[in-house]
Design a protein around this motif. Structure first.
Motif, mmCIF file in Angstrom:
data_model
loop_
_atom_site.group_PDB
_atom_site.id
_atom_site.type_symbol
_atom_site.label_atom_id
_atom_site.label_comp_id
_atom_site.label_asym_id
_atom_site.label_seq_id
_atom_site.Cartn_x
_atom_site.Cartn_y
_atom_site.Cartn_z
ATOM 1 N N ALA A 1 -9.760 -0.111 -5.177
ATOM 2 C CA ALA A 1 -9.582 1.338 -5.123
ATOM 3 C C ALA A 1 -10.724 2.003 -4.352
ATOM 4 O O ALA A 1 -10.503 2.953 -3.588
ATOM 5 C CB ALA A 1 -9.475 1.914 -6.528
ATOM 6 N N ARG B 1 -10.318 4.250 -0.891
ATOM 7 C CA ARG B 1 -10.807 5.632 -0.788
ATOM 8 C C ARG B 1 -11.733 5.823 0.407
ATOM 9 O O ARG B 1 -11.952 6.958 0.841
ATOM 10 C CB ARG B 1 -11.540 6.009 -2.078
ATOM 11 C CG ARG B 1 -10.626 6.126 -3.297
ATOM 12 C CD ARG B 1 -11.356 6.731 -4.482
ATOM 13 N NE ARG B 1 -10.498 6.833 -5.650
ATOM 14 C CZ ARG B 1 -10.535 5.996 -6.683
ATOM 15 N NH1 ARG B 1 -11.414 4.991 -6.684
ATOM 16 N NH2 ARG B 1 -9.726 6.156 -7.712
ATOM 17 N N GLU C 1 -4.242 8.965 -1.455
ATOM 18 C CA GLU C 1 -4.336 8.759 -2.898
ATOM 19 C C GLU C 1 -3.620 9.870 -3.653
ATOM 20 O O GLU C 1 -3.629 11.033 -3.239
ATOM 21 C CB GLU C 1 -5.800 8.706 -3.344
ATOM 22 C CG GLU C 1 -5.995 8.421 -4.819
ATOM 23 C CD GLU C 1 -7.445 8.360 -5.227
ATOM 24 O OE1 GLU C 1 -7.723 8.100 -6.419
ATOM 25 O OE2 GLU C 1 -8.309 8.576 -4.345
ATOM 26 N N PRO D 1 -4.629 5.798 -10.473
ATOM 27 C CA PRO D 1 -4.504 6.146 -9.054
ATOM 28 C C PRO D 1 -3.396 5.355 -8.369
ATOM 29 O O PRO D 1 -3.250 4.151 -8.585
ATOM 30 C CB PRO D 1 -5.882 5.803 -8.471
ATOM 31 C CG PRO D 1 -6.447 4.788 -9.408
ATOM 32 C CD PRO D 1 -5.915 5.124 -10.769
ATOM 33 N N PHE E 1 -1.583 4.770 -4.389
ATOM 34 C CA PHE E 1 -1.893 4.880 -2.962
ATOM 35 C C PHE E 1 -0.628 4.617 -2.150
ATOM 36 O O PHE E 1 0.226 3.817 -2.547
ATOM 37 C CB PHE E 1 -2.986 3.879 -2.557
ATOM 38 C CG PHE E 1 -4.339 4.189 -3.116
ATOM 39 C CD1 PHE E 1 -5.218 4.994 -2.419
ATOM 40 C CD2 PHE E 1 -4.732 3.673 -4.352
ATOM 41 C CE1 PHE E 1 -6.472 5.279 -2.936
ATOM 42 C CE2 PHE E 1 -5.976 3.956 -4.872
ATOM 43 C CZ PHE E 1 -6.848 4.765 -4.160
#
Length: 404
Positions: free
Chosen positions: A85, A89, A97, A106, A108
């Motif tokens: 993750a 990012r 996201e 989260p 994506f």
């Protein structure tokens, strides 16, 4: 009375030629000199992050996907960050996201730009499949037994821009490209894990004439024959060689050249001819890759399969005019200088997938700009939107001129 010293009988002197020692080995040590021109090439300076980014782009989709679907693949993806993750990012231009429906997990998805690049990558492979797979064939022909362990061949797929599931997905049908998967005994194997399996050629390289190496094609282009095959040299700024090394290098260029595809069993491994053969193998190997570069430690698995000596990595240090060592993030990448410093005067063919990788590297640079704008609170203006607007404006002006 005894004499104080006993005179020994005179011995005939040996011939003068016996006393002269001929040293064919010259100790060449490269004093590493930083060359900023290679740091300015995005596909080289960002090579450490490029591989996991492209792999994640192939795994994700334009629709949101929970991060748990790819978080367990961190070790195989070799992401520099501890968490997948965190790596996702870092590149908001490629991955968008969002918050999942439960427990604020989260999710994506691919950005529109990354989705377009993924389609372009697949279309390029479909259109230039014969050219891309021929590089894998040349790699197998460089091996004396014309085959490689399947695990070793799997590790080379990324450098050759072949799909990572090329050997596993039946839709690719590797037989139409001339490949087959064998056991160590030579029988064809279809299922099972990679242990005990090899990648070979259906024709074993016997039906067709062996290909010419890049150095041989360059010699044919320059001199019209392959009687003498010199290796193109490119001097780095601020790097000077000692006089004795320059003299040795001049004689090294005139030595006989042994192609990576020829039999080398009759060559003395301690001779300069063997060293020139090793240099030619590494030159040919890097010329097959997309960026004509590779992480030095990843080449170790090819040592015994290509007939290289145990400490073949010293060739990179003994020939600083051929290779450049790029030190980046605790890793050492070997770069073939000819691909980046020769301009158009080279026999190295540009890989069909290189332009797509450049666009992926452009997304990485754009991601850094997005993060900077977020921290400063300034709005971000994508460069590709400006380009598209200028192209649309140009097309609109042309169409208006045609209508008038």
């Amino acid at each position: 009375m005894r004499p104080l010293a006993i005179r020994r009988a005179a011995r005939p002197l040996p011939p003068l030629a016996v006393l002269i020692q001929s040293m064919s080995y010259v100790d060449v040590k490269m004093r590493w000199k930083k060359d900023s021109s290679f740091d300015d090439v995005p596909v080289l300076s960002q090579a450490r992050d490029l591989r996991p980014l492209v792999s994640l782009a192939r795994l994700l989709s334009p629709s949101p996907t929970p991060v748990s679907a790819v978080s367990n693949l961190r070790r195989s993806l070799e992401t520099p960050d501890r968490r997948v993750a965190s790596f996702l990012r870092r590149f908001p231009a490629a991955f968008v996201e969002s918050v999942g429906p439960r427990n604020n997990v989260p999710w994506f998805r691919l950005s529109d730009s990354a989705a377009c690049l993924l389609r372009e990558e697949r279309n390029t492979f479909a259109a230039r499949r014969a050219d891309i797979t021929s590089r894998l064939r040349r790699l197998l022909l460089m091996s004396p037994c014309r085959r490689l362990p399947l695990r070793v061949a799997q590790g080379m797929l990324w450098h050759l821009a072949l799909p990572e599931d090329y050997f596993k997905c039946p839709d690719y049908d590797i037989a139409q490209d001339g490949f087959r998967i064998l056991t160590f005994g030579g029988s064809i194997c279809c299922d099972g894990d990679d242990d005990g399996r090899e990648l070979g050629l259906i024709d074993n390289g016997e039906d067709q004439e062996l290909p010419k190496s890049v150095l041989e094609m360059d010699a044919m282009r320059r001199f019209g024959s392959t009687k003498e095959v010199p290796i193109p040299l490119f001097q780095s700024k601020g790097l000077r060689l000692k006089r004795k090394i320059e003299v040795w290098l001049e004689g090294f260029q005139k030595l006989p050249y042994v192609s990576p595809y020829e039999d080398f069993s009759c060559i003395d491994r301690n001779s300069d001819v063997s060293e020139k053969r090793v240099l030619g193998v590494l030159h040919e190997l890097l010329s097959l890759f997309v960026t004509c570069s590779a992480e030095r430690r990843r080449l170790l698995c090819l040592r015994k399969h290509l007939g290289l000596p145990q400490k073949f990595h010293r060739v990179f240090e003994r020939h600083p005019h051929v290779f450049y060592l790029l030190l980046k993030e605790k890793s050492c990448f070997v770069i073939l200088k000819e691909a980046y410093m020769a301009g158009g005067d080279t026999a190295i063919d540009e890989h069909p997938m290189l332009e797509v990788w450049r666009k992926y590297a452009g997304l990485m640079e754009e991601s850094r700009e997005i993060i900077k704008c977020r921290r400063s609170g300034k709005p971000f203006q994508p460069k590709y939107e400006d380009h598209e607007r200028s192209e649309d404006g140009k097309e609109g002006a042309d169409s208006a001129a045609m209508m008038s």
